[in-house]
Motif scaffolding. Structure first.
Motif, PDB file in Angstrom:
ATOM      1  N   ASP A 181      -5.054  -2.968  -3.411  1.00 18.00           N
ATOM      2  CA  ASP A 181      -3.660  -2.556  -3.190  1.00 18.00           C
ATOM      3  C   ASP A 181      -2.711  -3.656  -3.641  1.00 18.00           C
ATOM      4  O   ASP A 181      -1.630  -3.379  -4.184  1.00 18.00           O
ATOM      5  CB  ASP A 181      -3.406  -2.271  -1.707  1.00 18.00           C
ATOM      6  CG  ASP A 181      -4.204  -1.096  -1.183  1.00 18.00           C
ATOM      7  OD1 ASP A 181      -4.416  -0.140  -1.953  1.00 18.00           O
ATOM      8  OD2 ASP A 181      -4.615  -1.129  -0.003  1.00 18.00           O
ATOM      9  N   ASP A 232       0.805  -1.219   0.000  1.00 19.72           N
ATOM     10  CA  ASP A 232       0.000   0.000   0.000  1.00 19.72           C
ATOM     11  C   ASP A 232       0.839   1.271   0.000  1.00 19.72           C
ATOM     12  O   ASP A 232       0.294   2.370  -0.147  1.00 19.72           O
ATOM     13  CB  ASP A 232      -0.959   0.003   1.191  1.00 19.72           C
ATOM     14  CG  ASP A 232      -0.233  -0.127   2.527  1.00 19.72           C
ATOM     15  OD1 ASP A 232       0.805  -0.818   2.571  1.00 19.72           O
ATOM     16  OD2 ASP A 232      -0.702   0.447   3.521  1.00 19.72           O
ATOM     17  N   LEU A 283      -4.538  -3.185   4.561  1.00 14.72           N
ATOM     18  CA  LEU A 283      -4.278  -3.477   3.157  1.00 14.72           C
ATOM     19  C   LEU A 283      -5.579  -3.942   2.527  1.00 14.72           C
ATOM     20  O   LEU A 283      -6.382  -4.605   3.170  1.00 14.72           O
ATOM     21  CB  LEU A 283      -3.220  -4.593   3.063  1.00 14.72           C
ATOM     22  CG  LEU A 283      -2.690  -4.993   1.689  1.00 14.72           C
ATOM     23  CD1 LEU A 283      -1.894  -3.845   1.075  1.00 14.72           C
ATOM     24  CD2 LEU A 283      -1.796  -6.229   1.829  1.00 14.72           C
TER      25      LEU A 283
END
Length: 206
Positions: free
Chosen positions: A86, A45, A82
């Motif tokens: 991502d 990310d 996350l």
């Protein structure tokens, strides 16, 4: 190189936690003309185009990625910060710059089901990842999972392949079998078999 060393591993789970550090490191390697290959961990990310471009130019050949699962709800419950999008965008960005990717997955996290395990197995196999490893959840001291299971029989512990965590709907044996199945389905693809063959024959990733 005088010592026969040309590849370095920057071993830090938060290697790109501060983007400016990555950019400064890569820029220093480039400006000093240091001819090396290097490997690092990175958070998906936090990857961005500028950082990845500089990483490639400075000799980065592979990035290890803590993915754990493709199930968003499990990522949320386990405080991964996350999202599945991502994961896909980060892998695509690294592939755009020709950097190899190594995904790390964990089976048995809170919220895991047979369905979520299969989702991760199949998505990993069909992804653009170059390498992957699949672990069983290992509850180490100091973690919330250790407090939950309180297993102090240290003979049961072996990184990533312990059979400590079990659920009524998903046994430790099932998790173990799924790990091996995931590896088989991931590496049976010709592209990955060729990558492995090149690595073992030449001792180099690229």
């Amino acid at each position: 190189r005088e010592q026969g060393i040309d590849t370095f591993l920057f071993l830090s789970d938060t290697f790109n936690g501060r983007k400016e550090f990555v950019k400064e490191l890569a820029a220093a390697i480039i400006s000093e003309g240091i001819d090396i290959q290097w490997i690092s961990n990175s958070r998906l990310d936090l990857l961005d185009e500028e950082s990845v471009s500089l990483m490639k130019k400075s000799g980065c050949v592979l990035v290890s990625l803590g993915i754990e699962t493709f199930e968003d709800e499990i990522l949320r419950k386990n405080k991964k910060f996350l999202r599945s999008e991502d994961i896909d965008s980060g892998i695509n960005l690294l592939k755009k710059y020709g950097i190899l990717t190594y995904g790390y997955f964990i089976f048995g996290l809170e919220g895991e089901t047979r369905s979520s395990v299969w989702k991760t197995i199949l998505k990993a196999a069909s992804s653009k990842l170059d390498f992957a490893i699949f672990y069983s959840l290992t509850p180490y001291p100091g973690t919330e999972y250790f407090e939950k299971y309180m297993n102090k029989n240290w003979g049961d512990y072996f990184h990533g392949i312990s059979s400590i965590v079990t659920y009524s709907h998903l046994s430790s044996l099932e998790i173990k079998i799924c790990r091996y199945l995931a590896l088989f389905l991931f590496y049976i693809r010709p592209r990955r078999l060729l990558l492995l063959a090149r690595y073992f024959l030449k001792g180099k990733l690229v």
